[in-house]
Design a protein around this motif. Structure first.
Motif, mmCIF file in Angstrom:
data_model
loop_
_atom_site.group_PDB
_atom_site.id
_atom_site.type_symbol
_atom_site.label_atom_id
_atom_site.label_comp_id
_atom_site.label_asym_id
_atom_site.label_seq_id
_atom_site.Cartn_x
_atom_site.Cartn_y
_atom_site.Cartn_z
ATOM 1 N N GLY A 217 3.354 45.057 42.919
ATOM 2 C CA GLY A 217 4.427 44.135 43.550
ATOM 3 C C GLY A 217 5.822 44.328 43.191
ATOM 4 O O GLY A 217 6.456 43.808 43.567
ATOM 5 N N PHE A 218 5.833 45.289 42.322
ATOM 6 C CA PHE A 218 7.345 45.984 41.963
ATOM 7 C C PHE A 218 7.173 47.278 41.595
ATOM 8 O O PHE A 218 6.136 47.884 41.097
ATOM 9 C CB PHE A 218 8.022 44.988 40.858
ATOM 10 N N ASP A 219 8.394 47.936 41.404
ATOM 11 C CA ASP A 219 8.356 49.198 40.773
ATOM 12 C C ASP A 219 8.601 49.413 39.177
ATOM 13 O O ASP A 219 9.939 49.243 39.121
ATOM 14 C CB ASP A 219 9.268 50.254 41.738
ATOM 15 N N PRO A 220 7.800 49.359 38.371
ATOM 16 C CA PRO A 220 8.266 49.304 36.946
ATOM 17 C C PRO A 220 9.146 50.728 36.583
ATOM 18 O O PRO A 220 8.254 51.591 36.610
ATOM 19 C CB PRO A 220 6.990 48.954 36.257
ATOM 20 N N VAL A 221 10.141 50.488 36.008
ATOM 21 C CA VAL A 221 10.861 51.573 35.294
ATOM 22 C C VAL A 221 11.777 50.983 34.333
ATOM 23 O O VAL A 221 12.646 49.883 34.728
ATOM 24 C CB VAL A 221 11.373 52.711 36.339
ATOM 25 N N GLY A 222 12.181 51.627 33.296
ATOM 26 C CA GLY A 222 13.141 51.493 32.595
ATOM 27 C C GLY A 222 13.029 50.732 31.083
ATOM 28 O O GLY A 222 13.117 51.384 30.185
ATOM 29 N N GLY A 223 12.513 49.446 31.129
ATOM 30 C CA GLY A 223 12.069 48.823 29.782
ATOM 31 C C GLY A 223 11.155 47.912 29.840
ATOM 32 O O GLY A 223 10.864 47.215 30.735
ATOM 33 N N ILE A 224 10.507 47.778 28.668
ATOM 34 C CA ILE A 224 9.323 46.778 28.661
ATOM 35 C C ILE A 224 9.535 46.168 27.090
ATOM 36 O O ILE A 224 10.050 46.770 26.191
ATOM 37 C CB ILE A 224 8.076 47.206 28.742
ATOM 38 N N ASP A 225 9.078 44.952 26.942
ATOM 39 C CA ASP A 225 9.016 44.365 25.594
ATOM 40 C C ASP A 225 8.093 43.016 25.885
ATOM 41 O O ASP A 225 7.853 42.395 26.570
ATOM 42 C CB ASP A 225 10.214 43.987 24.883
ATOM 43 N N PHE A 226 7.476 42.733 24.648
ATOM 44 C CA PHE A 226 6.591 41.501 24.524
ATOM 45 C C PHE A 226 7.495 40.019 23.982
ATOM 46 O O PHE A 226 8.162 40.282 23.150
ATOM 47 C CB PHE A 226 5.437 41.935 23.685
ATOM 48 N N ASN A 227 7.187 38.894 24.760
ATOM 49 C CA ASN A 227 7.904 37.721 24.159
ATOM 50 C C ASN A 227 7.064 37.386 23.328
ATOM 51 O O ASN A 227 5.888 36.658 23.723
ATOM 52 C CB ASN A 227 8.303 36.900 25.447
ATOM 53 N N HIS A 228 7.461 37.131 21.920
ATOM 54 C CA HIS A 228 6.484 36.585 20.966
ATOM 55 C C HIS A 228 6.496 34.931 20.918
ATOM 56 O O HIS A 228 5.792 34.386 20.096
ATOM 57 C CB HIS A 228 7.164 37.118 19.538
ATOM 58 N N VAL A 229 7.314 34.357 21.940
ATOM 59 C CA VAL A 229 7.207 32.878 21.936
ATOM 60 C C VAL A 229 6.164 32.539 23.022
ATOM 61 O O VAL A 229 5.241 31.724 22.863
ATOM 62 C CB VAL A 229 8.638 32.466 22.104
ATOM 63 N N THR A 230 6.352 33.313 24.105
ATOM 64 C CA THR A 230 5.526 32.886 25.026
ATOM 65 C C THR A 230 4.258 33.657 25.442
ATOM 66 O O THR A 230 3.306 33.584 26.244
ATOM 67 C CB THR A 230 6.383 32.711 26.655
ATOM 68 N N SER A 231 4.152 34.744 24.689
ATOM 69 C CA SER A 231 3.233 35.793 24.656
ATOM 70 C C SER A 231 2.984 36.673 26.078
ATOM 71 O O SER A 231 1.854 36.711 26.540
ATOM 72 C CB SER A 231 1.680 35.201 24.333
ATOM 73 N N LYS A 232 4.044 36.663 26.627
ATOM 74 C CA LYS A 232 4.199 37.474 28.099
ATOM 75 C C LYS A 232 4.814 38.644 27.946
ATOM 76 O O LYS A 232 5.536 39.044 27.025
ATOM 77 C CB LYS A 232 4.865 36.557 29.152
ATOM 78 N N LEU A 233 4.385 39.700 28.881
ATOM 79 C CA LEU A 233 5.175 40.917 28.900
ATOM 80 C C LEU A 233 6.303 41.038 29.790
ATOM 81 O O LEU A 233 5.900 40.516 31.108
ATOM 82 C CB LEU A 233 4.301 42.068 29.146
ATOM 83 N N TYR A 234 7.605 41.336 29.301
ATOM 84 C CA TYR A 234 8.533 41.602 30.576
ATOM 85 C C TYR A 234 8.793 43.291 30.569
ATOM 86 O O TYR A 234 8.810 43.856 30.088
ATOM 87 C CB TYR A 234 9.912 41.092 29.739
ATOM 88 N N VAL A 235 9.134 43.261 31.926
ATOM 89 C CA VAL A 235 9.424 44.701 32.541
ATOM 90 C C VAL A 235 10.478 44.743 33.573
ATOM 91 O O VAL A 235 10.527 43.717 34.395
ATOM 92 C CB VAL A 235 7.851 44.880 33.300
ATOM 93 N N THR A 236 11.275 45.923 33.553
ATOM 94 C CA THR A 236 12.203 45.797 34.473
ATOM 95 C C THR A 236 11.941 46.765 35.615
ATOM 96 O O THR A 236 10.927 47.481 35.653
ATOM 97 C CB THR A 236 13.590 46.506 33.757
#
Length: 288
Positions: free
Chosen positions: A163-182
């Motif tokens: 659904g998107f082209d992941p590249v650059g950076g990722i990290d985990f949100n310790h409040v919502t327990s979700k993964l963020y990807v650029t």
């Protein structure tokens, strides 16, 4: 007399009251959490810097354990006690002491060659899944996220993002327990860390983002073409809340993590106990 051989209840002396009052007045909730840290890797000078997430001030820095990729293809993750670094130039994840930069360990992702090709690793993140503490590694050429053991680099699981082209950076949100990807356009996708299912997209834009770091629930992004690190609203991504510059060139990787609690409650309890006894332990009375 004290026939049951018990200790006397401690009495609050004048000196003890003074100590107790001083302990209570000196303590504040701010002491319960250390300064929130954001780590940034700048490839121009091959340096990892620890920034105060509020002011951007560099608290300390140290050289990277290997030469970072000059175009921004580097990953950084912070567990609260260890840093992890990767670069697309080699199939290795380095485990680093976050205060000294000393090399603790390294995981060779190509030896033995796994069934799923892990490298090249473009980004790293640290969080929690059903496997326990988890190191997330992005293979940007295959759009794969690998869930690794932060203890030895063993593969827990892998999935492909769509659904998107992941590249650059990722990290985990310790409040919502979700993964963020650029992605390549600078937008941020929020996915399920267990499956990679796309849940939301923050249309931030602004060009290719080489770094993404989450300090608790605070979202920080760096850009490939400037030395600016910006903080955005983690729910909408539309508002730049704060920004600061790196010491040398663009940050090709960022890493945040959960706030680290101080044992302030224990320290306060010790002060109260000492104050209540006048700074001395209660003595037993001799048995009559």
């Amino acid at each position: 007399m004290n026939p049951d051989n018990s200790t006397d209840s401690p009495r609050l002396t004048r000196r003890g009251f003074t100590m107790l009052a001083a302990a209570v007045l000196a303590w504040s909730p701010a002491q319960a959490v250390r300064a929130e840290l954001l780590f940034a890797l700048t490839h121009d000078n091959a340096t990892i810097s620890a920034h105060d997430a509020d002011t951007g001030a560099i608290l300390w820095d140290f050289p990277t354990p290997t030469t970072p990729q000059s175009g921004g293809g580097n990953g950084l993750a912070y567990s609260g006690s260890q840093l992890f670094m990767a670069t697309i130039q080699e199939p290795i994840i380095y485990v680093i002491d976050p205060t000294t930069g000393d090399l603790i360990d390294q995981f060779n992702l190509a030896n033995p060659q796994p069934t799923t090709v892990l490298a090249p690793i473009d980004a790293l993140g640290y969080g929690h899944t059903s496997f326990g503490p988890t190191l997330f590694a992005l293979n940007y050429t295959a759009n794969n996220i690998h869930l690794l053991s932060p203890e030895n680099g063993a593969v827990f699981d892998s999935y492909q993002l769509s659904g998107f082209d992941p590249v650059g950076g990722i990290d985990f949100n310790h409040v919502t327990s979700k993964l963020y990807v650029t992605d390549g356009a600078g937008n941020v996708s929020i996915v399920d860390p267990e499956t990679g299912a796309l849940e939301e997209t923050l249309a931030i834009g602004g060009g290719f983002r080489t770094g993404l770091g989450l300090v608790g629930d605070r979202l920080f992004l760096s850009n490939q073409s400037t030395n600016l690190i910006e903080e955005f609203d983690p729910s909408s991504g539309l508002t730049a809340i704060n920004s600061f510059v790196t010491a040398s060139g663009p940050a090709s990787a960022l890493a945040g993590g959960p706030p680290v609690p101080e044992p302030a409650t224990i320290a306060l309890a010790a002060c109260v106990t000492a104050a209540a006894t006048g700074g001395r332990l209660a003595r037993r009375r001799p048995v009559s």
